[in-house]
Scaffold this motif. Structure first.
Motif, PDB file in Angstrom:
ATOM      1  N   ASP A   4     -13.612  10.351   1.607  1.00 21.52           N
ATOM      2  CA  ASP A   4     -12.453   9.784   0.938  1.00 21.52           C
ATOM      3  C   ASP A   4     -12.709   8.346   0.522  1.00 21.52           C
ATOM      4  O   ASP A   4     -13.457   7.621   1.178  1.00 21.52           O
ATOM      5  N   LEU A   5     -12.055   7.958  -0.558  1.00 19.37           N
ATOM      6  CA  LEU A   5     -11.969   6.564  -0.984  1.00 19.37           C
ATOM      7  C   LEU A   5     -10.559   6.358  -1.488  1.00 19.37           C
ATOM      8  O   LEU A   5      -9.920   7.300  -1.975  1.00 19.37           O
ATOM      9  N   ALA A   6     -10.093   5.136  -1.401  1.00 22.58           N
ATOM     10  CA  ALA A   6      -8.778   4.790  -1.951  1.00 22.58           C
ATOM     11  C   ALA A   6      -8.898   3.492  -2.720  1.00 22.58           C
ATOM     12  O   ALA A   6      -9.716   2.636  -2.379  1.00 22.58           O
ATOM     13  N   VAL A   7      -8.102   3.368  -3.756  1.00 22.37           N
ATOM     14  CA  VAL A   7      -7.929   2.073  -4.409  1.00 22.37           C
ATOM     15  C   VAL A   7      -6.485   1.663  -4.149  1.00 22.37           C
ATOM     16  O   VAL A   7      -5.559   2.482  -4.201  1.00 22.37           O
ATOM     17  N   LEU A   8      -6.312   0.392  -3.835  1.00 21.18           N
ATOM     18  CA  LEU A   8      -5.024  -0.126  -3.399  1.00 21.18           C
ATOM     19  C   LEU A   8      -4.647  -1.350  -4.216  1.00 21.18           C
ATOM     20  O   LEU A   8      -5.475  -2.247  -4.399  1.00 21.18           O
ATOM     21  N   ALA A   9      -3.419  -1.382  -4.674  1.00 19.80           N
ATOM     22  CA  ALA A   9      -2.903  -2.543  -5.399  1.00 19.80           C
ATOM     23  C   ALA A   9      -2.393  -3.539  -4.368  1.00 19.80           C
ATOM     24  O   ALA A   9      -1.323  -3.365  -3.786  1.00 19.80           O
ATOM     25  N   MET A  10      -3.195  -4.564  -4.132  1.00 18.02           N
ATOM     26  CA  MET A  10      -2.863  -5.581  -3.137  1.00 18.02           C
ATOM     27  C   MET A  10      -2.984  -6.952  -3.780  1.00 18.02           C
ATOM     28  O   MET A  10      -3.621  -7.103  -4.818  1.00 18.02           O
ATOM     29  N   ASP A  11      -2.402  -7.955  -3.125  1.00 15.56           N
ATOM     30  CA  ASP A  11      -2.497  -9.307  -3.676  1.00 15.56           C
ATOM     31  C   ASP A  11      -3.808  -9.958  -3.249  1.00 15.56           C
ATOM     32  O   ASP A  11      -4.613  -9.378  -2.524  1.00 15.56           O
ATOM     33  N   ALA A  12      -4.001 -11.179  -3.691  1.00 15.73           N
ATOM     34  CA  ALA A  12      -5.269 -11.887  -3.481  1.00 15.73           C
ATOM     35  C   ALA A  12      -5.559 -12.182  -2.015  1.00 15.73           C
ATOM     36  O   ALA A  12      -6.698 -12.459  -1.657  1.00 15.73           O
ATOM     37  N   SER A  13      -4.566 -12.095  -1.139  1.00 16.08           N
ATOM     38  CA  SER A  13      -4.790 -12.377   0.280  1.00 16.08           C
ATOM     39  C   SER A  13      -5.253 -11.142   1.048  1.00 16.08           C
ATOM     40  O   SER A  13      -5.386 -11.195   2.268  1.00 16.08           O
ATOM     41  N   ALA A  14      -5.542 -10.052   0.369  1.00 13.95           N
ATOM     42  CA  ALA A  14      -5.950  -8.804   1.023  1.00 13.95           C
ATOM     43  C   ALA A  14      -7.223  -9.005   1.832  1.00 13.95           C
ATOM     44  O   ALA A  14      -8.101  -9.781   1.468  1.00 13.95           O
ATOM     45  N   ASP A  15      -7.293  -8.287   2.946  1.00 12.69           N
ATOM     46  CA  ASP A  15      -8.491  -8.237   3.768  1.00 12.69           C
ATOM     47  C   ASP A  15      -8.600  -6.829   4.343  1.00 12.69           C
ATOM     48  O   ASP A  15      -7.755  -5.975   4.073  1.00 12.69           O
ATOM     49  N   ALA A  16      -9.638  -6.583   5.141  1.00 15.51           N
ATOM     50  CA  ALA A  16      -9.857  -5.234   5.672  1.00 15.51           C
ATOM     51  C   ALA A  16      -8.704  -4.779   6.566  1.00 15.51           C
ATOM     52  O   ALA A  16      -8.322  -3.609   6.535  1.00 15.51           O
ATOM     53  N   VAL A  17      -8.126  -5.670   7.330  1.00 16.62           N
ATOM     54  CA  VAL A  17      -7.022  -5.304   8.236  1.00 16.62           C
ATOM     55  C   VAL A  17      -5.803  -4.868   7.425  1.00 16.62           C
ATOM     56  O   VAL A  17      -5.199  -3.833   7.705  1.00 16.62           O
ATOM     57  N   SER A  18      -5.441  -5.640   6.413  1.00 14.02           N
ATOM     58  CA  SER A  18      -4.264  -5.282   5.615  1.00 14.02           C
ATOM     59  C   SER A  18      -4.534  -4.057   4.748  1.00 14.02           C
ATOM     60  O   SER A  18      -3.641  -3.245   4.519  1.00 14.02           O
ATOM     61  N   ALA A  19      -5.781  -3.881   4.294  1.00 19.32           N
ATOM     62  CA  ALA A  19      -6.122  -2.692   3.504  1.00 19.32           C
ATOM     63  C   ALA A  19      -6.021  -1.438   4.371  1.00 19.32           C
ATOM     64  O   ALA A  19      -5.495  -0.414   3.934  1.00 19.32           O
ATOM     65  N   ARG A  20      -6.513  -1.512   5.604  1.00 19.09           N
ATOM     66  CA  ARG A  20      -6.410  -0.359   6.500  1.00 19.09           C
ATOM     67  C   ARG A  20      -4.953  -0.015   6.769  1.00 19.09           C
ATOM     68  O   ARG A  20      -4.561   1.152   6.728  1.00 19.09           O
ATOM     69  N   ALA A  21      -4.126  -1.018   7.022  1.00 20.46           N
ATOM     70  CA  ALA A  21      -2.708  -0.775   7.288  1.00 20.46           C
ATOM     71  C   ALA A  21      -2.028  -0.136   6.072  1.00 20.46           C
ATOM     72  O   ALA A  21      -1.232   0.801   6.225  1.00 20.46           O
ATOM     73  N   MET A  22      -2.356  -0.616   4.885  1.00 16.82           N
ATOM     74  CA  MET A  22      -1.759  -0.046   3.676  1.00 16.82           C
ATOM     75  C   MET A  22      -2.222   1.392   3.474  1.00 16.82           C
ATOM     76  O   MET A  22      -1.418   2.266   3.156  1.00 16.82           O
ATOM     77  N   TYR A  23      -3.503   1.653   3.657  1.00 16.17           N
ATOM     78  CA  TYR A  23      -4.041   3.013   3.510  1.00 16.17           C
ATOM     79  C   TYR A  23      -3.347   3.962   4.494  1.00 16.17           C
ATOM     80  O   TYR A  23      -2.943   5.063   4.123  1.00 16.17           O
ATOM     81  N   GLU A  24      -3.217   3.541   5.736  1.00 14.57           N
ATOM     82  CA  GLU A  24      -2.564   4.389   6.742  1.00 14.57           C
ATOM     83  C   GLU A  24      -1.117   4.670   6.377  1.00 14.57           C
ATOM     84  O   GLU A  24      -0.634   5.789   6.535  1.00 14.57           O
ATOM     85  N   ARG A  25      -0.422   3.670   5.851  1.00  9.90           N
ATOM     86  CA  ARG A  25       0.965   3.874   5.424  1.00  9.90           C
ATOM     87  C   ARG A  25       1.022   4.849   4.258  1.00  9.90           C
ATOM     88  O   ARG A  25       1.821   5.776   4.237  1.00  9.90           O
ATOM     89  N   CYS A  26       0.127   4.660   3.288  1.00 11.66           N
ATOM     90  CA  CYS A  26       0.129   5.516   2.099  1.00 11.66           C
ATOM     91  C   CYS A  26      -0.205   6.965   2.424  1.00 11.66           C
ATOM     92  O   CYS A  26       0.344   7.883   1.815  1.00 11.66           O
ATOM     93  N   THR A  27      -1.109   7.190   3.361  1.00 11.41           N
ATOM     94  CA  THR A  27      -1.510   8.555   3.683  1.00 11.41           C
ATOM     95  C   THR A  27      -0.630   9.202   4.745  1.00 11.41           C
ATOM     96  O   THR A  27      -0.770  10.391   5.015  1.00 11.41           O
ATOM     97  N   SER A  28       0.277   8.443   5.316  1.00 13.10           N
ATOM     98  CA  SER A  28       1.182   9.004   6.329  1.00 13.10           C
ATOM     99  C   SER A  28       2.390   9.678   5.692  1.00 13.10           C
ATOM    100  O   SER A  28       3.166  10.325   6.373  1.00 13.10           O
ATOM    101  N   GLY A  29       2.541   9.511   4.383  1.00 13.71           N
ATOM    102  CA  GLY A  29       3.713  10.063   3.707  1.00 13.71           C
ATOM    103  C   GLY A  29       4.859   9.070   3.625  1.00 13.71           C
ATOM    104  O   GLY A  29       5.901   9.354   3.054  1.00 13.71           O
ATOM    105  N   ASP A  30       4.680   7.889   4.187  1.00  9.70           N
ATOM    106  CA  ASP A  30       5.707   6.845   4.167  1.00  9.70           C
ATOM    107  C   ASP A  30       5.418   5.900   3.000  1.00  9.70           C
ATOM    108  O   ASP A  30       4.977   4.782   3.190  1.00  9.70           O
TER     109      ASP A  30
END
Length: 116
Positions: A4-30
């Protein structure tokens, strides 16, 4: 076999921790509700023009699951773990940079930030 790969629309302050949290939220159905991010719309339109995720599509299609999973702020792709995904990987990298999207690799837990 796939990955799997994902592309995420995040702001300039994005990092690996926030990307992981966003991915988990997006794939959880929430998923967040609202207007789709223009960067995601542009990325998805260009990517599916090269590699359709709806019929008709070539036998060499890189997708293991179609259509791609899209939301207002993300696109999640399930790719074949084979050479047929190589052109798609290059396109994903190129388009993510063009549209200033974060690429998240959930297998390695790496985030590839725009401009990095």
């Amino acid at each position: 076999m796939s990955f799997d790969l994902a592309v995420l629309a995040m702001d300039a302050s994005a990092d690996a921790v926030s990307a992981r949290a966003m991915y988990e939220r997006c794939t959880s159905g929430d998923h967040d509700e609202g207007e789709p991010d223009e960067r995601v719309i542009g990325f998805y339109a260009c990517l599916r023009a090269r590699f359709p995720d709806r019929p008709p599509y070539a036998e060499s299609n890189p997708w293991m699951s179609m259509p791609l999973s899209i939301g207002i702020d993300h696109v999640v792709m399930h790719l074949s773990f084979s050479a047929r995904s190589d052109p798609a990987l290059r396109a994903i990298e190129e388009l993510a940079a063009q549209y200033r999207l974060v690429v998240w690799d959930p297998q390695s837990q790496d985030a590839y930030l725009p401009g990095a």
